[in-house]
Design an enzyme around this catalytic site. Structure first.
Site, mmCIF file in Angstrom:
data_model
loop_
_atom_site.group_PDB
_atom_site.id
_atom_site.type_symbol
_atom_site.label_atom_id
_atom_site.label_comp_id
_atom_site.label_asym_id
_atom_site.label_seq_id
_atom_site.Cartn_x
_atom_site.Cartn_y
_atom_site.Cartn_z
ATOM 1 N N GLN A 147 0.817 -1.215 0.000
ATOM 2 C CA GLN A 147 0.000 0.000 0.000
ATOM 3 C C GLN A 147 0.851 1.264 0.000
ATOM 4 O OE1 GLN A 147 -3.160 0.019 -0.570
ATOM 5 N NE2 GLN A 147 -3.704 -2.124 -0.204
ATOM 6 N N CYS A 149 -10.025 -8.329 1.241
ATOM 7 C CA CYS A 149 -9.926 -9.727 1.657
ATOM 8 C C CYS A 149 -10.889 -10.034 2.797
ATOM 9 C CB CYS A 149 -8.517 -10.033 2.108
ATOM 10 S SG CYS A 149 -7.304 -9.097 1.226
ATOM 11 N N GLY A 176 1.506 -5.995 -8.278
ATOM 12 C CA GLY A 176 1.227 -5.208 -9.475
ATOM 13 C C GLY A 176 -0.144 -4.554 -9.494
HETATM 14 N N1 PLP Z 1 -0.511 -6.822 1.629
HETATM 15 C C1 PLP Z 1 -1.357 -5.788 1.647
HETATM 16 C C2 PLP Z 1 -1.141 -4.665 2.622
HETATM 17 C C3 PLP Z 1 -2.457 -5.760 0.767
HETATM 18 O O1 PLP Z 1 -3.305 -4.735 0.801
HETATM 19 C C4 PLP Z 1 -2.628 -6.844 -0.131
HETATM 20 C C5 PLP Z 1 -3.796 -6.891 -1.032
HETATM 21 O O2 PLP Z 1 -4.882 -6.475 -0.697
HETATM 22 C C6 PLP Z 1 -1.698 -7.905 -0.103
HETATM 23 C C7 PLP Z 1 -0.664 -7.855 0.800
HETATM 24 C C8 PLP Z 1 -1.842 -9.097 -1.006
HETATM 25 O O3 PLP Z 1 -1.467 -8.809 -2.313
HETATM 26 P P1 PLP Z 1 -1.799 -9.823 -3.501
HETATM 27 O O4 PLP Z 1 -3.232 -9.633 -3.815
HETATM 28 O O5 PLP Z 1 -0.895 -9.408 -4.614
HETATM 29 O O6 PLP Z 1 -1.475 -11.190 -3.033
#
Ligand code: PLP
Length: 378
Positions: A179, A324, A200
């Protein structure tokens, strides 16, 4: 205006320039970069170019960049690497506000591998206490994992200070920069991090591609074995996505930080307009030290899920927390850790991008004001 998209911490639209850079490698130049013939091998050069852009963006060396499937994989790799390289040390320090990919790994290590995990607490604004971090370190600590910026409230954490402490104590330090990338400047040398991850799809490149930075000479055990990425991450390279990610990094290097200032202006305007037009609200997080695109706000007596659905009815997209977790109707663990009054002021997260306009902000505030007025009337 077909829709107003204010959920850019969840994901972003692919930039046209990024897509244009990718297309030839999806359609015509699909050779395997490990091939000896030039139709495949030429793609190696393109991967090298992308890696160069990523390295430049982080002030890293090209050899320190590993392409992965995304930040969840990068985070998992960094954590498992730290624990496997230090089998006799069974203590980890992290925070209560990390992303699920970190939290779930910690839970697994605690439950299945007998690790002790210290979750640093946060204050009402979501800030950690460096003294608590220092006091938590023991001779058994093998890893400190603290995110650079929080996905829900946008707080920026003191990575440089933590990097120094980790180094002094000879402990591996990982930061999740998902972020932060593209929103604030990142210099891995200055920050003294050992590993860093990003993704990405938060910077207008596709989903399913990410980066793990690993500082030179750091011991490394892969999560996925194979000869690619100098034996550090197996699997045929995702050439078009790597090229897309490289392009997105190039765009950031060219002028995106200035765009960050435009985003900050719009975010501050939006926040001010919300304050002026709607009473009884709370803005969550560390107001003085946030990434420039994020607002987490609660409106007294207004259920955030209902509000999000009402906004969706007007084709305006915000979220009620991290993407998530948003299908889980439980209060956000981040704001719960902040001891926030989420029952009375349940939070929505508004996260902007470089393409948002003043016109969109004005329309959004007008719509929000009306919806909240109606909801509070009931
Ligand atoms: N870390 C943070 C702080 C995130 O906001 C996210 C995605 O929402 C992730 C990790 C995970 O990233 P990815 O979707 O590429 O696995």
């Amino acid at each position: 205006m077909d829709k107003l998209y204010f959920d850019n911490n969840a994901t972003t639209r692919i930039d046209d320039e990024v897509l244009d850079a990718m297309m030839p490698y999806l359609k015509e130049q699909y050779g395997n970069p490990s091939s000896i013939y030039s139709f495949g091998a030429n793609n190696k050069e393109q991967i090298k170019k992308a890696r160069k852009n990523v390295a430049k963006l982080l002030n890293a060396e090209e050899d320190e960049i590993i392409f992965t499937s995304g930040a969840s994989e990068s985070n998992t790799t960094a954590i498992m690497n730290a624990v496997r390289n230090n089998p006799n040390k069974k203590h980890i320090i992290t925070t209560k506000v990390e992303h699920a990919s970190i939290m779930e790994a910690m839970k697994y290590l605690e439950e299945k591998e007998n690790y002790k995990v210290t979750y640093l607490s946060v204050d009402v604004s979501g800030r950690i206490n460096i003294e608590e971090l220092k006091q938590s370190i023991t001779a058994d600590t093998c890893l400190i994992a603290v995110m650079m910026a929080n996905n829900e409230i946008g707080n920026i954490y003191p990575i440089k200070e933590i990097g120094k402490i980790a180094k002094e104590n000879n402990i591996l330090f990982h930061t999740d920069a998902v972020q932060a990338i593209g929103k604030i400047k990142i210099d891995v040398k200055d920050l003294q991090v050992d590993t860093l991850s990003f993704s990405g799809h938060k910077i207008h490149a596709p989903k399913g591609i990410g980066v793990l930075y690993i500082k030179k000479d750091t011991p490394f055990i892969p999560l996925i074995f194979g000869h690619q990425e100098k034996n550090r991450r197996g699997g045929t390279e995702n050439v078009p996505y790597i090229i897309g990610l490289g392009k997105a990094c190039e765009l950031i290097l060219n002028d995106e930080y200035q765009k960050s200032e435009k985003i900050r202006y719009l975010r501050d305007k939006l926040e001010e307009e919300i304050k002026q037009n709607i009473d009884d609200i709370i803005i969550y997080g560390d107001i003085e030290n946030r990434v420039p695109n994020t607002i987490s706000v609660g409106f007294k007596g207004v259920d955030a899920i209902q509000l999000m659905l009402m906004l969706e009815g007007q084709t305006i997209y915000v979220s009620t927390g991290s993407a998530c977790n948003s299908e889980i109707a439980e209060p956000s663990y981040v704001l719960t850790a902040c001891n926030a009054d989420v029952n009375n002021y349940s939070p929505i997260r508004i996260s902007l991008n470089k393409n948002n306009t003043e016109e969109e902000i004005e329309l959004f505030v007008r719509t929000l004001k009306n919806i909240i007025k109606n909801m509070r009337r009931k």
